[in-house]
Write a protein that holds these residues in place. Structure first.
Motif, PDB file in Angstrom:
ATOM      1  N   UNK A   1       0.500  -0.618   0.067  1.00 28.27           N
ATOM      2  CA  UNK A   1      -0.040  -0.245   0.035  1.00 28.27           C
ATOM      3  C   UNK A   1       0.855   0.992   0.515  1.00 28.27           C
ATOM      4  N   UNK A   2       0.016   1.899  -0.711  1.00 30.75           N
ATOM      5  CA  UNK A   2       0.952   3.506  -0.191  1.00 30.75           C
ATOM      6  C   UNK A   2       0.606   4.792   0.783  1.00 30.75           C
ATOM      7  N   UNK A   3      -0.613   3.898   0.375  1.00 26.51           N
ATOM      8  CA  UNK A   3      -2.150   4.641   1.811  1.00 26.51           C
ATOM      9  C   UNK A   3      -1.409   3.918   3.139  1.00 26.51           C
ATOM     10  N   UNK A   4      -1.371   4.908   3.923  1.00 27.86           N
ATOM     11  CA  UNK A   4      -1.474   4.347   5.580  1.00 27.86           C
ATOM     12  C   UNK A   4      -1.943   3.662   5.977  1.00 27.86           C
ATOM     13  N   UNK A   5      -3.933   4.257   5.579  1.00 32.79           N
ATOM     14  CA  UNK A   5      -4.959   4.055   5.688  1.00 32.79           C
ATOM     15  C   UNK A   5      -5.261   2.583   5.585  1.00 32.79           C
ATOM     16  N   UNK A   6      -4.464   1.836   4.217  1.00 33.87           N
ATOM     17  CA  UNK A   6      -4.725   0.920   4.196  1.00 33.87           C
ATOM     18  C   UNK A   6      -3.667   0.190   4.483  1.00 33.87           C
TER      19      UNK A   6
ATOM     20  N   UNK B   1      -3.640  -0.237  -8.858  1.00 32.89           N
ATOM     21  CA  UNK B   1      -2.676   0.502  -9.809  1.00 32.89           C
ATOM     22  C   UNK B   1      -2.444   1.511  -9.209  1.00 32.89           C
ATOM     23  N   UNK B   2      -2.857   2.202  -8.283  1.00 28.30           N
ATOM     24  CA  UNK B   2      -2.077   3.132  -7.330  1.00 28.30           C
ATOM     25  C   UNK B   2      -0.675   2.559  -6.409  1.00 28.30           C
ATOM     26  N   UNK B   3      -0.212   0.890  -5.848  1.00 30.23           N
ATOM     27  CA  UNK B   3       1.050   1.200  -5.878  1.00 30.23           C
ATOM     28  C   UNK B   3       1.722   1.139  -6.971  1.00 30.23           C
ATOM     29  N   UNK B   4       1.046   1.061  -8.410  1.00 30.00           N
ATOM     30  CA  UNK B   4       1.924   0.115  -9.353  1.00 30.00           C
ATOM     31  C   UNK B   4       2.354   1.678 -10.436  1.00 30.00           C
ATOM     32  N   UNK B   5       1.346   2.726 -10.095  1.00 28.56           N
ATOM     33  CA  UNK B   5       2.023   3.879 -10.190  1.00 28.56           C
ATOM     34  C   UNK B   5       2.844   4.640  -9.867  1.00 28.56           C
TER      35      UNK B   5
END
Length: 419
Positions: free
Chosen positions: A139-144, A202-206
């Motif tokens: 994850x690149x979102x700490x909430x996730x 997709x956010x991680x890949x980007x």
């Protein structure tokens, strides 16, 4: 001579049936707890990350690789991927890589890490020509991320929830930048967890692409008993294909990952053979530093027949060796007096520098750490000395009953213990 990166089967699928890899299980500890991970040692029944049948010292790992190479195994890559995290065990990891590079200069080296502790070692990894580094980024979102990790431990300080996820992400980003600054190949592993991060791939890949990562590997979560996600369904092949299609618009996708064990060996499409498992067991039962000349074994015994004394209570140790084709007690050596703390175990380690192992019925964590650091294999057991010595000198597993009592609990000795 430059290394031939095309021989890495994980990064070049065209050679996955020609060249193999070996994972060296030298890193048992981990510095984070993922919701899908349950590490297992002495296990041959599961094929997944975090599992190994043995844990090796750096010297034993070199012994194992030498044996594989000499037997003609088509090994082109040596990797370290657990069963914990390589950089929760940095001394063992780095010493193993140094030994392998020195003895096998043409071997490709790689490591797989969560990224929390790798930062201080990247410069030396580059010097050792470690060609590929993998970071598992879920994850690149700490909430996730807070939903993925139970805790993160930094310098013995455990963090939980959002604080844990934020620290891990910060370290991962720093590591990615440093890895690419040193010109190393960077692969990002992402575990697809249904209902947790499946909408976030997709956010991680980007993001990985923006930081210069070279390859992305989406791995389906394996529900494992005893973990936070044990009741989740494993992602279907259709879910993985869809995630790869989406992530593939940002960066190249790896599609032939085998979710390898921490002691995997051989071609990617083949399971570890019984012959290889035997070689691994022999390495695990070799002296901690197999190249050293250590002919003797120290034993904590009351009468010279059984291993039946706690190290902290032993006034002397019997030193056994081979003589006239038999195992015999050649001498006894006094143990240092109690009360001197760590110095006691440093002195004992020096006094046993010619011993490959020490057999005791009980021992505390502090003396164990000092003795192992000094190259002694610490065997906690109860049983016949002669039978155990036969197994140790033959490089076989010691199968004698283990004491289950922890040091300090229900101790029947003098109370001097391991201090």
């Amino acid at each position: 001579m430059p290394l031939d990166f095309t021989k890495h089967p994980c990064f070049n699928p065209d050679v996955k049936g020609k060249y193999g890899r070996v994972h060296l299980p030298v890193a048992p500890k981990c510095n984070i707890q993922c919701g899908y991970c349950n590490r297992k040692y002495d296990c041959v029944n599961e094929s997944r990350p975090g599992v190994t049948s043995n844990v090796l010292s750096p010297g034993q790992a070199l012994y194992y690789v030498n044996d594989l190479v000499e037997s003609g195994k088509p090994i082109s890559v040596v990797g370290i991927a657990g069963p914990g995290d390589p950089f929760a065990n940095p001394e063992q990891t780095m010493e193993t890589l140094r030994l392998i590079r020195k003895r096998h200069p043409d071997m490709l080296l790689c490591v797989s890490t969560n990224g929390l502790g790798v930062g201080p070692y990247i410069a030396e990894l580059a010097e050792l020509k470690v060609s590929h580094i993998t970071i598992t980024m879920n994850a690149i979102d700490p909430e996730i991320g807070a939903d993925v990790y139970s805790w993160v431990r930094d310098h013995k300080k455990p963090l939980r929830g959002l604080a844990a996820a934020e620290l891990l992400l910060e370290r991962q980003i720093q590591a990615m930048k440093t890895i690419k600054a040193h010109g190393l190949t960077l692969k990002i592993n992402t575990i697809l967890i249904p209902g947790v991060n499946d909408h976030h791939i997709d956010a991680v890949a980007a993001f990985a692409k923006s930081e210069g990562a070279d390859l992305h590997n989406i791995i389906p979560m394996c529900p494992v008993e005893g973990t936070m996600f044990e009741n989740l369904d494993e992602p279907t092949p259709a879910m993985i294909h869809e995630a790869r299609d989406i992530a593939g618009t940002y960066m190249p996708q790896m599609t032939h990952c085998q979710r390898c064990r921490a002691d995997a060996c051989g071609l990617l499409a083949e399971g570890t053979t019984q012959d290889t498992l035997k070689k691994l067991e022999q390495a695990a039962n070799a002296p901690i530093n197999p190249d050293e000349e250590r002919p003797y074994v120290a034993v904590a015994t009351r009468e010279g027949v059984l291993v039946n004394e706690h190290l902290g209570e032993a006034a002397e140790l019997s030193i056994f060796g081979e003589k006239d084709g038999l195992f015999q007690c050649l001498e006894t050596r006094a143990t240092p007096d109690a009360g001197s703390g760590s110095e006691r175990w440093m002195d004992l380690a020096k006094n046993l520098s010619d011993c490959r192992a020490i057999l005791v019925s009980g021992v505390g964590p502090k003396p164990t750490a000092f003795l192992r650091q000094a190259g002694l294999k610490v065997v906690v057991m109860e049983g016949l000395i002669d039978e155990t010595l036969r197994r140790i000198y033959a490089g076989e597993e010691v199968r004698s009953p283990l004491r289950k009592t922890k040091c300090g609990e229900k101790c029947t000795g003098s109370g001097a213990g391991c201090g």
